[in-house]
Design a protein around this motif. Structure first.
Motif, PDB file in Angstrom:
ATOM      1  N   VAL A  17      49.203 -39.356 143.842  1.00  0.00           N
ATOM      2  CA  VAL A  17      50.507 -40.019 143.985  1.00  0.00           C
ATOM      3  C   VAL A  17      51.212 -40.107 142.640  1.00  0.00           C
ATOM      4  N   ASN A  18      50.473 -40.476 141.592  1.00  0.00           N
ATOM      5  CA  ASN A  18      51.086 -40.582 140.256  1.00  0.00           C
ATOM      6  C   ASN A  18      51.587 -39.226 139.764  1.00  0.00           C
ATOM      7  N   ASN A  19      50.846 -38.192 140.102  1.00  0.00           N
ATOM      8  CA  ASN A  19      51.270 -36.850 139.714  1.00  0.00           C
ATOM      9  C   ASN A  19      52.572 -36.463 140.419  1.00  0.00           C
ATOM     10  N   LEU A  20      52.693 -36.810 141.716  1.00  0.00           N
ATOM     11  CA  LEU A  20      53.928 -36.541 142.450  1.00  0.00           C
ATOM     12  C   LEU A  20      55.097 -37.319 141.852  1.00  0.00           C
ATOM     13  N   GLU A  21      54.865 -38.574 141.517  1.00  0.00           N
ATOM     14  CA  GLU A  21      55.933 -39.381 140.912  1.00  0.00           C
ATOM     15  C   GLU A  21      56.398 -38.765 139.589  1.00  0.00           C
ATOM     16  N   ARG A  22      55.434 -38.266 138.805  1.00  0.00           N
ATOM     17  CA  ARG A  22      55.783 -37.638 137.517  1.00  0.00           C
ATOM     18  C   ARG A  22      56.622 -36.375 137.734  1.00  0.00           C
ATOM     19  N   LEU A  23      56.235 -35.575 138.730  1.00  0.00           N
ATOM     20  CA  LEU A  23      56.983 -34.350 139.008  1.00  0.00           C
ATOM     21  C   LEU A  23      58.405 -34.655 139.491  1.00  0.00           C
ATOM     22  N   ILE A  24      58.534 -35.709 140.304  1.00  0.00           N
ATOM     23  CA  ILE A  24      59.869 -36.092 140.788  1.00  0.00           C
ATOM     24  C   ILE A  24      60.737 -36.583 139.646  1.00  0.00           C
ATOM     25  N   GLU A  25      60.146 -37.388 138.729  1.00  0.00           N
ATOM     26  CA  GLU A  25      60.907 -37.882 137.577  1.00  0.00           C
ATOM     27  C   GLU A  25      61.378 -36.735 136.698  1.00  0.00           C
ATOM     28  N   ASN A  26      60.514 -35.738 136.540  1.00  0.00           N
ATOM     29  CA  ASN A  26      60.866 -34.588 135.690  1.00  0.00           C
ATOM     30  C   ASN A  26      61.650 -33.525 136.447  1.00  0.00           C
ATOM     31  N   GLU A  27      61.939 -33.800 137.701  1.00  0.00           N
ATOM     32  CA  GLU A  27      62.686 -32.875 138.555  1.00  0.00           C
ATOM     33  C   GLU A  27      62.049 -31.485 138.579  1.00  0.00           C
ATOM     34  N   ASN A  28      60.719 -31.496 138.622  1.00  0.00           N
ATOM     35  CA  ASN A  28      59.975 -30.233 138.696  1.00  0.00           C
ATOM     36  C   ASN A  28      59.820 -29.873 140.178  1.00  0.00           C
ATOM     37  N   PHE A  29      60.919 -29.432 140.780  1.00  0.00           N
ATOM     38  CA  PHE A  29      60.952 -29.225 142.229  1.00  0.00           C
ATOM     39  C   PHE A  29      60.133 -28.010 142.681  1.00  0.00           C
ATOM     40  N   ASP A  30      60.007 -27.033 141.811  1.00  0.00           N
ATOM     41  CA  ASP A  30      59.230 -25.843 142.178  1.00  0.00           C
ATOM     42  C   ASP A  30      57.751 -26.190 142.359  1.00  0.00           C
ATOM     43  N   GLU A  31      57.224 -27.000 141.451  1.00  0.00           N
ATOM     44  CA  GLU A  31      55.811 -27.396 141.549  1.00  0.00           C
ATOM     45  C   GLU A  31      55.577 -28.317 142.751  1.00  0.00           C
ATOM     46  N   LEU A  32      56.589 -29.163 143.028  1.00  0.00           N
ATOM     47  CA  LEU A  32      56.487 -30.009 144.221  1.00  0.00           C
ATOM     48  C   LEU A  32      56.442 -29.164 145.482  1.00  0.00           C
ATOM     49  N   LYS A  33      57.248 -28.104 145.478  1.00  0.00           N
ATOM     50  CA  LYS A  33      57.276 -27.221 146.651  1.00  0.00           C
ATOM     51  C   LYS A  33      55.932 -26.525 146.819  1.00  0.00           C
ATOM     52  N   ASP A  34      55.285 -26.171 145.686  1.00  0.00           N
ATOM     53  CA  ASP A  34      53.954 -25.569 145.748  1.00  0.00           C
ATOM     54  C   ASP A  34      52.924 -26.522 146.340  1.00  0.00           C
ATOM     55  N   LYS A  35      53.147 -27.818 146.157  1.00  0.00           N
ATOM     56  CA  LYS A  35      52.227 -28.821 146.712  1.00  0.00           C
ATOM     57  C   LYS A  35      52.572 -29.201 148.144  1.00  0.00           C
ATOM     58  N   GLY A  36      53.566 -28.502 148.725  1.00  0.00           N
ATOM     59  CA  GLY A  36      53.921 -28.742 150.125  1.00  0.00           C
ATOM     60  C   GLY A  36      55.015 -29.753 150.327  1.00  0.00           C
TER      61      GLY A  36
END
Length: 266
Positions: free
Chosen positions: A187-206
């Protein structure tokens, strides 16, 4: 309430429920089997007494002339409340201890176990050549069984409490190390990706946030007034309409309605 706390509460009550049923069934099983095993034990003793007495009866010796002290001295256990040899009329011929029962006993033609409020009365017929000569009556106090039963109940309850007490810390450790920590790390990793607007990596995680991004961009354009530009016509082209009565509806009213409709849609 945290996920770990919810899992702990649900699991704790599940353990209590399962262990409670197990303890309840165990106590019921002990109660039934304690009486049954007690009766079987004294039936075996009675059968051994019957075997010894039948040897004397086969040779024609009457019940009143048998030396019971000599025959039974090594067979009868100490916890038997009393033992009687009675004739067919229920009259005691021999008593292990002083007979406090006034009058005659019941006579049984078949093996029987009669339970009273304080004793088990076990009847074993003495039979020679298909003729019943009397009964062996073994009287067993319920007090011993009650003591055993209370001891076993106490032991079952202690085991129940030990299982609950030792299971909860182990359960807490397992939930923390195996479930909660990896979950919170994810969950913390997802929050970090959202804050950094790393949408490509989020998409890789589904997790596809494209619709959210599009909505956010459209809202930003609306706030800046860019939705009215000709190059951004695709934002509001689905909301255009033709004014049929230009005398009743002014251009400003048309623009106002279009804006309200667009805001409601988003």
């Amino acid at each position: 309430m945290k996920l770990r706390s919810k899992i702990m509460i649900v699991t704790f009550f599940t353990i209590l429920f399962v262990q409670g049923i197990n303890c309840f069934l165990g106590i019921g099983f002990l109660l039934n089997n304690l009486e049954e095993n007690s009766i079987k034990k004294y039936q075996i003793i009675g059968n051994e007494i019957q075997r010894k007495l039948n040897k004397s009866l086969i040779f024609g010796k009457p019940l009143t002339h048998i030396n019971y002290e000599r025959l039974l001295s090594y067979i009868i256990p100490e916890n038997i409340e009393n033992l009687h040899i009675i004739d067919t009329q229920g009259k005691p011929i021999y008593s292990l201890k002083e007979n406090i029962n006034e009058g005659s006993f019941l006579f049984q033609e078949t093996p029987a176990q009669i339970k009273t409020s304080e004793h088990y009365n076990i009847y074993i017929p003495l039979e020679v050549k298909s003729e019943i000569k009397g009964n062996i009556l073994i009287i067993v106090s319920l007090k011993e069984n009650k003591v055993k039963f209370l001891y076993l109940v106490k032991k079952s309850l202690i085991n129940f409490l030990l299982v609950v007490v030792f299971t909860l810390p182990i359960l807490y450790f397992l939930l923390t190390m195996i479930i909660n920590k990896p979950f919170m790390r994810y969950v913390n990793n997802l929050e970090r990706l959202i804050e950094n607007e790393n949408f490509d990596e989020l998409k890789d995680k589904g997790i596809d946030l494209t619709p959210v991004i599009n909505i956010r961009n459209q809202i930003e354009k609306i706030k800046k007034g860019e939705w009215l530009f000709q190059k951004n016509r695709n934002i509001h082209e689905n909301f255009d309409f033709i004014v049929h009565d230009s005398e009743n509806i002014s251009h400003n009213q048309s623009l106002y309605k279009k804006f309200i409709k667009l805001l409601n849609s988003n």
